[in-house]
Design a protein around this motif. Structure first.
Motif, PDB file in Angstrom:
ATOM      1  N   PRO A 237       0.771  -1.243  -0.034  1.00  0.00           N
ATOM      2  CA  PRO A 237       0.024   0.012  -0.197  1.00  0.00           C
ATOM      3  C   PRO A 237       1.001   1.401  -0.065  1.00  0.00           C
ATOM      4  O   PRO A 237       0.450   2.197  -0.333  1.00  0.00           O
ATOM      5  N   VAL A 238       1.976   1.224   0.234  1.00  0.00           N
ATOM      6  CA  VAL A 238       2.962   2.480   0.359  1.00  0.00           C
ATOM      7  C   VAL A 238       3.901   2.387  -0.591  1.00  0.00           C
ATOM      8  O   VAL A 238       4.592   1.451  -0.666  1.00  0.00           O
ATOM      9  N   GLN A 239       3.913   3.434  -1.237  1.00  0.00           N
ATOM     10  CA  GLN A 239       5.167   3.476  -2.299  1.00  0.00           C
ATOM     11  C   GLN A 239       6.275   4.182  -2.009  1.00  0.00           C
ATOM     12  O   GLN A 239       6.209   5.214  -0.877  1.00  0.00           O
ATOM     13  N   ARG A 240       7.501   4.061  -2.447  1.00  0.00           N
ATOM     14  CA  ARG A 240       8.589   4.719  -2.070  1.00  0.00           C
ATOM     15  C   ARG A 240       8.448   6.348  -2.429  1.00  0.00           C
ATOM     16  O   ARG A 240       7.872   6.827  -3.296  1.00  0.00           O
ATOM     17  N   THR A 241       8.884   7.122  -1.532  1.00  0.00           N
ATOM     18  CA  THR A 241       8.647   8.651  -1.623  1.00  0.00           C
ATOM     19  C   THR A 241       9.843   9.117  -1.425  1.00  0.00           C
ATOM     20  O   THR A 241      11.046   8.649  -0.761  1.00  0.00           O
TER      21      THR A 241
ATOM     22  N   VAL B  76      21.934  10.666  -1.489  1.00  0.00           N
ATOM     23  CA  VAL B  76      21.996  10.178   0.069  1.00  0.00           C
ATOM     24  C   VAL B  76      22.396   8.640   0.367  1.00  0.00           C
ATOM     25  O   VAL B  76      23.378   8.333   0.973  1.00  0.00           O
ATOM     26  N   GLY B  77      21.490   7.885  -0.322  1.00  0.00           N
ATOM     27  CA  GLY B  77      21.523   6.478   0.079  1.00  0.00           C
ATOM     28  C   GLY B  77      22.873   5.773  -0.495  1.00  0.00           C
ATOM     29  O   GLY B  77      23.411   4.865   0.011  1.00  0.00           O
ATOM     30  N   GLN B  78      23.226   6.328  -1.911  1.00  0.00           N
ATOM     31  CA  GLN B  78      24.308   5.590  -2.533  1.00  0.00           C
ATOM     32  C   GLN B  78      25.626   6.145  -1.727  1.00  0.00           C
ATOM     33  O   GLN B  78      26.489   5.219  -1.537  1.00  0.00           O
TER      34      GLN B  78
ATOM     35  N   PRO C 177      14.393   3.865   1.236  1.00  0.00           N
ATOM     36  CA  PRO C 177      15.611   3.004   1.126  1.00  0.00           C
ATOM     37  C   PRO C 177      16.754   4.088   1.354  1.00  0.00           C
ATOM     38  O   PRO C 177      17.845   3.563   2.014  1.00  0.00           O
ATOM     39  N   ASP C 178      16.620   5.205   0.905  1.00  0.00           N
ATOM     40  CA  ASP C 178      17.788   6.215   1.147  1.00  0.00           C
ATOM     41  C   ASP C 178      17.863   6.378   2.746  1.00  0.00           C
ATOM     42  O   ASP C 178      19.141   6.554   3.088  1.00  0.00           O
TER      43      ASP C 178
ATOM     44  N   LYS D 237      14.022  -4.317   7.304  1.00  0.00           N
ATOM     45  CA  LYS D 237      13.600  -4.946   5.907  1.00  0.00           C
ATOM     46  C   LYS D 237      12.579  -4.138   5.247  1.00  0.00           C
ATOM     47  O   LYS D 237      12.734  -3.588   4.101  1.00  0.00           O
ATOM     48  N   ALA D 238      11.695  -3.760   6.112  1.00  0.00           N
ATOM     49  CA  ALA D 238      10.449  -3.336   5.478  1.00  0.00           C
ATOM     50  C   ALA D 238      10.730  -1.852   5.356  1.00  0.00           C
ATOM     51  O   ALA D 238      10.381  -1.065   4.215  1.00  0.00           O
ATOM     52  N   ALA D 239      11.471  -1.315   6.390  1.00  0.00           N
ATOM     53  CA  ALA D 239      11.940   0.206   6.117  1.00  0.00           C
ATOM     54  C   ALA D 239      12.666   0.516   5.063  1.00  0.00           C
ATOM     55  O   ALA D 239      12.539   1.715   4.669  1.00  0.00           O
TER      56      ALA D 239
END
Length: 325
Positions: free
Chosen positions: A5-9, A284-286, A219-220, A212-214
């Motif tokens: 239900p939740v997309q990456r933002t 940021v994530g990279q 992801p970043d 894992k869910a977070a």
């Protein structure tokens, strides 16, 4: 695990409050899974009460002396560190209850986790006193000093950092308990700590799955949190009296050291999460992923150097013991 239900933002959109709300369903799922697999056990059944007797003082019993215990010197040191760490449970509860809240699935987990953790300190202290493994006066003074300082995580400044920290810390605690039992010299102690370690493993799985869910959701931000926690990780007992000296002895003795931390704590969690395989990250994530990779390589090198120093030290000790024999 996915959260349909939740997309990456965008990174800036995920405040702590939004993340806690978005992950509520995951927490509920993990709590229900935990309750199905967790087995009830009774701390008093693992304590050899028949070995106990009155101490000196009000009851006029026998004063403690070190030869009364069968626990090894290394086991005694580690047991005290483990127990004092468990003793600070009120502070840990305050930390996670303040961060995650006390309502809904989050609150139900916080209270369940606290209840399960509470029996660890009870069982270890009962064992230590019944078997006269430690000086009860020094133990109580150390408890008072440590708890009077309280605990405030230096790794967790956000919700994601809190989740990342406990995912690694619970596994570290499990291994510290398990290895302490192996080195204790007492099969009853080993049996008790194996039971406690099993609890810690279940707690690790809960937090690891939540992380894992977070990581899939944000992801970043999650990658940045994981890198920060791994790079700055310290065990929660680091503020107790004499911790550095005890930690050095525990490391040399093979209960918990850099090699164990790298191979048996960091790598299993990171591999399960496939942290170094995550793609599509923003700047940021990279950057966090690259920083984490470089840190792990450096830590592995440090662990190898520690292994060499440890082997040399133990060899010298063995030679000295042989010469005295």
């Amino acid at each position: 695990m996915t959260i349909a239900p939740v997309q990456r933002t965008a990174t800036t959109a995920w405040t702590d409050a939004r993340l806690i709300l978005a992950l509520e369903e995951v927490v509920e799922t993990e709590l229900n899974r935990h309750l199905k697999v967790a087995k009830e056990w009774m701390p008093h059944e693992f304590v050899p009460w028949s070995q106990g007797r009155d101490f000196d003082g009000v009851l006029g019993g026998e004063a403690w002396s070190i030869e009364q215990s069968k626990v090894t010197p290394l086991g005694r040191i580690s047991l005290v560190v483990n127990l004092l760490t468990e003793d600070n449970l009120p502070s840990y509860h305050h930390e996670i209850a303040t961060m995650f809240g006390r309502e809904g699935a989050w609150g139900a987990w916080v209270h369940r986790w606290t209840a399960e953790e509470g029996r660890h300190g009870i069982a270890i202290r009962d064992y230590l006193l019944a078997t006269r493994a430690v000086d009860p006066v020094e133990l109580e003074r150390a408890r008072m000093a440590h708890m009077s300082e309280g605990f405030e995580s230096d790794n967790a400044h956000s919700m994601l950092q809190s989740v990342a920290y406990v995912a690694f810390q619970e596994l570290a605690t499990r291994i510290a308990h398990r290895n302490t039992g192996h080195h204790s010299g007492d099969p009853l102690c080993d049996q008790l700590l194996a039971k406690i370690a099993n609890d810690e493993n279940l707690h690790m799985v809960f937090y690891r799955n939540l992380l894992k869910a977070a990581l899939e959701l944000a992801p970043d931000q999650a990658m940045r949190a994981i890198a920060d926690v791994v790079i700055n990780f310290r065990m929660p007992g680091h503020g107790m009296p004499g911790f550095e000296r005890s930690a050095a002895q525990i490391a040399i003795g093979g209960i918990y050291n850099l090699r164990i931390h790298h191979d048996d704590v960091l790598q299993p969690v990171l591999r399960h999460l496939k942290v170094m395989e995550v793609t599509g990250l923003g700047p940021v994530g990279q950057h966090a992923q690259d920083e984490l990779g470089a840190f792990l390589a450096g830590l592995d090198t440090q662990a190898t150097r520690f292994d060499e120093r440890q082997a040399a030290l133990l060899a010298r000790r063995a030679a000295a013991a042989a010469a005295r024999a």
